[in-house]
Design a protein around this motif. Structure first.
Motif, PDB file in Angstrom:
ATOM      1  N   GLN A  39       0.823  -1.210   0.000  1.00 26.83           N
ATOM      2  CA  GLN A  39       0.000   0.000   0.000  1.00 26.83           C
ATOM      3  C   GLN A  39       0.860   1.265   0.000  1.00 26.83           C
ATOM      4  N   TRP A  40       1.978   1.228   0.673  1.00 26.61           N
ATOM      5  CA  TRP A  40       2.909   2.365   0.649  1.00 26.61           C
ATOM      6  C   TRP A  40       3.234   2.740  -0.797  1.00 26.61           C
ATOM      7  N   HIS A  41       3.488   1.721  -1.603  1.00 31.85           N
ATOM      8  CA  HIS A  41       3.872   1.970  -2.991  1.00 31.85           C
ATOM      9  C   HIS A  41       2.665   2.276  -3.881  1.00 31.85           C
ATOM     10  N   TYR A  42       1.490   1.748  -3.528  1.00 36.55           N
ATOM     11  CA  TYR A  42       0.262   2.202  -4.194  1.00 36.55           C
ATOM     12  C   TYR A  42       0.124   3.716  -4.039  1.00 36.55           C
ATOM     13  N   GLU A  43       0.355   4.185  -2.810  1.00 37.20           N
ATOM     14  CA  GLU A  43       0.189   5.613  -2.520  1.00 37.20           C
ATOM     15  C   GLU A  43       1.196   6.461  -3.288  1.00 37.20           C
ATOM     16  N   ASP A  44       2.392   5.925  -3.529  1.00 34.98           N
ATOM     17  CA  ASP A  44       3.371   6.622  -4.373  1.00 34.98           C
ATOM     18  C   ASP A  44       2.864   6.738  -5.805  1.00 34.98           C
ATOM     19  N   ILE A  45       2.385   5.612  -6.325  1.00 35.53           N
ATOM     20  CA  ILE A  45       1.981   5.554  -7.730  1.00 35.53           C
ATOM     21  C   ILE A  45       0.810   6.490  -8.011  1.00 35.53           C
ATOM     22  N   ILE A  46      -0.171   6.505  -7.112  1.00 36.09           N
ATOM     23  CA  ILE A  46      -1.388   7.275  -7.382  1.00 36.09           C
ATOM     24  C   ILE A  46      -1.127   8.779  -7.324  1.00 36.09           C
ATOM     25  N   ARG A  47       0.001   9.181  -6.758  1.00 36.50           N
ATOM     26  CA  ARG A  47       0.349  10.602  -6.701  1.00 36.50           C
ATOM     27  C   ARG A  47       1.114  11.081  -7.938  1.00 36.50           C
ATOM     28  N   ASP A  48       1.320  10.202  -8.885  1.00 37.84           N
ATOM     29  CA  ASP A  48       1.948  10.585 -10.149  1.00 37.84           C
ATOM     30  C   ASP A  48       1.032  11.578 -10.868  1.00 37.84           C
ATOM     31  N   PRO A  49       1.472  12.815 -11.091  1.00 37.07           N
ATOM     32  CA  PRO A  49       0.592  13.813 -11.718  1.00 37.07           C
ATOM     33  C   PRO A  49       0.192  13.438 -13.144  1.00 37.07           C
ATOM     34  N   ASN A  50       0.913  12.523 -13.760  1.00 33.87           N
ATOM     35  CA  ASN A  50       0.608  12.122 -15.132  1.00 33.87           C
ATOM     36  C   ASN A  50      -0.137  10.798 -15.219  1.00 33.87           C
ATOM     37  N   ILE A  51      -0.635  10.303 -14.081  1.00 36.79           N
ATOM     38  CA  ILE A  51      -1.328   9.027 -14.103  1.00 36.79           C
ATOM     39  C   ILE A  51      -2.620   9.114 -14.909  1.00 36.79           C
ATOM     40  N   ASP A  52      -2.892   8.086 -15.665  1.00 35.29           N
ATOM     41  CA  ASP A  52      -4.125   8.020 -16.430  1.00 35.29           C
ATOM     42  C   ASP A  52      -5.322   7.955 -15.469  1.00 35.29           C
ATOM     43  N   PRO A  53      -6.374   8.749 -15.692  1.00 35.82           N
ATOM     44  CA  PRO A  53      -7.515   8.763 -14.758  1.00 35.82           C
ATOM     45  C   PRO A  53      -8.160   7.388 -14.564  1.00 35.82           C
ATOM     46  N   ILE A  54      -8.243   6.601 -15.626  1.00 33.05           N
ATOM     47  CA  ILE A  54      -8.840   5.271 -15.498  1.00 33.05           C
ATOM     48  C   ILE A  54      -7.961   4.388 -14.607  1.00 33.05           C
ATOM     49  N   SER A  55      -6.659   4.480 -14.810  1.00 35.22           N
ATOM     50  CA  SER A  55      -5.732   3.719 -13.975  1.00 35.22           C
ATOM     51  C   SER A  55      -5.792   4.189 -12.529  1.00 35.22           C
ATOM     52  N   ALA A  56      -5.938   5.494 -12.343  1.00 39.65           N
ATOM     53  CA  ALA A  56      -6.016   6.046 -10.993  1.00 39.65           C
ATOM     54  C   ALA A  56      -7.253   5.526 -10.263  1.00 39.65           C
ATOM     55  N   LEU A  57      -8.379   5.438 -10.971  1.00 36.25           N
ATOM     56  CA  LEU A  57      -9.601   4.939 -10.351  1.00 36.25           C
ATOM     57  C   LEU A  57      -9.444   3.470  -9.966  1.00 36.25           C
ATOM     58  N   ALA A  58      -8.846   2.690 -10.859  1.00 35.10           N
ATOM     59  CA  ALA A  58      -8.616   1.277 -10.556  1.00 35.10           C
ATOM     60  C   ALA A  58      -7.685   1.132  -9.350  1.00 35.10           C
ATOM     61  N   LEU A  59      -6.669   1.994  -9.279  1.00 32.98           N
ATOM     62  CA  LEU A  59      -5.734   1.940  -8.171  1.00 32.98           C
ATOM     63  C   LEU A  59      -6.401   2.371  -6.869  1.00 32.98           C
ATOM     64  N   LYS A  60      -7.311   3.337  -6.963  1.00 32.87           N
ATOM     65  CA  LYS A  60      -8.061   3.752  -5.767  1.00 32.87           C
ATOM     66  C   LYS A  60      -8.859   2.586  -5.208  1.00 32.87           C
ATOM     67  N   ARG A  61      -9.421   1.778  -6.076  1.00 31.88           N
ATOM     68  CA  ARG A  61     -10.157   0.588  -5.624  1.00 31.88           C
ATOM     69  C   ARG A  61      -9.204  -0.395  -4.933  1.00 31.88           C
ATOM     70  N   GLN A  62      -7.991  -0.518  -5.463  1.00 37.52           N
ATOM     71  CA  GLN A  62      -7.006  -1.405  -4.842  1.00 37.52           C
ATOM     72  C   GLN A  62      -6.593  -0.888  -3.471  1.00 37.52           C
ATOM     73  N   ILE A  63      -6.451   0.427  -3.355  1.00 38.06           N
ATOM     74  CA  ILE A  63      -6.099   1.019  -2.066  1.00 38.06           C
ATOM     75  C   ILE A  63      -7.222   0.792  -1.056  1.00 38.06           C
ATOM     76  N   ASP A  64      -8.470   0.941  -1.491  1.00 39.09           N
ATOM     77  CA  ASP A  64      -9.609   0.677  -0.602  1.00 39.09           C
ATOM     78  C   ASP A  64      -9.590  -0.763  -0.106  1.00 39.09           C
ATOM     79  N   ALA A  65      -9.336  -1.691  -1.028  1.00 41.90           N
ATOM     80  CA  ALA A  65      -9.291  -3.108  -0.646  1.00 41.90           C
ATOM     81  C   ALA A  65      -8.126  -3.370   0.298  1.00 41.90           C
ATOM     82  N   SER A  66      -6.994  -2.721   0.043  1.00 42.01           N
ATOM     83  CA  SER A  66      -5.826  -2.879   0.894  1.00 42.01           C
ATOM     84  C   SER A  66      -6.094  -2.346   2.296  1.00 42.01           C
ATOM     85  N   ASN A  67      -6.792  -1.221   2.380  1.00 39.57           N
ATOM     86  CA  ASN A  67      -7.140  -0.667   3.688  1.00 39.57           C
ATOM     87  C   ASN A  67      -8.014  -1.630   4.482  1.00 39.57           C
TER      88      ASN A  67
END
Length: 203
Positions: free
Chosen positions: A53-81
């Protein structure tokens, strides 16, 4: 070896293992048998969840992240929490079983947090120490940056000693009956179809 020494040793083991491959999608394998070494098994799993999850949080803060990828990653962070919370409760269940035969003193007091939530903080602290050490020794950073990070690292190391001592003392107090455990199951509302009004409205 007291509890905090076991925990800190396992947390370092997990973090180093993760960084051998250093990707969030790498396979997970717990080296500690659940039946023979339940506590170590739980601690290893807990820190692995925190590390990914530490590294999920790094990835999602990438200012150039694709919005669709960011949403999918947000779901992964929720599941991780949710996994993180579940593991805290498993560890507290372990301690409840360990001290189930202890009768608290009449004047026993309750702590502000359960032992496992202290463990949660200790696991996150191990990650902070690891990554701050990386910054304090990064050869491509400026001397000013490394010095500032070393100062922060020294504080984190002191904090780990203090937190480890406090957790060990809490467990000793529970064993002696001067403190007692009272564990509340987490009642997160935003993942519940009946309690989150947005999810409820989709039915």
């Amino acid at each position: 070896m007291n509890f905090s020494e076991i925990a800190n040793q396992i947390f370092i083991e997990v973090i180093v293992k993760y960084h051998h491959i250093n990707t969030v999608d790498q396979p997970f394998e717990n080296p500690y048998d659940k039946k023979e070494n339940l506590l170590q098994h739980l601690l290893y799993r807990k820190c692995w969840i925190d590390t990914v999850q530490w590294h999920y949080e790094d990835i999602i803060r990438d200012p150039n992240i694709d919005p669709i990828s960011a949403l999918a990653l947000k779901r992964q962070i929720d599941a991780s929490n949710q996994d993180r919370t579940d593991m805290v409760e498993y560890i507290d269940s372990y301690f409840l079983e360990q001290y189930s035969d202890v009768t608290p003193n009449e004047d026993a007091t309750i702590n502000t947090e359960s032992p496992a939530w202290g463990v949660d903080r200790l696991s996150i602290l191990a990650l902070k120490v690891y990554h701050m050490n990386e910054e304090a020794t990064r050869t491509d950073a400026t001397p000013k940056h490394r010095a500032a990070c070393q100062t922060k690292l020294d504080i984190l190391l002191e904090q780990r000693v203090d937190l480890s001592t406090a957790i060990d003392q809490l467990l000793a107090d529970i064993k002696e009956g001067t403190k007692y455990m009272k564990v509340y199951k987490q009642m997160k509302m935003y993942n519940d179809d009946e309690l989150n009004p947005v999810l409820r409205g989709t039915k």
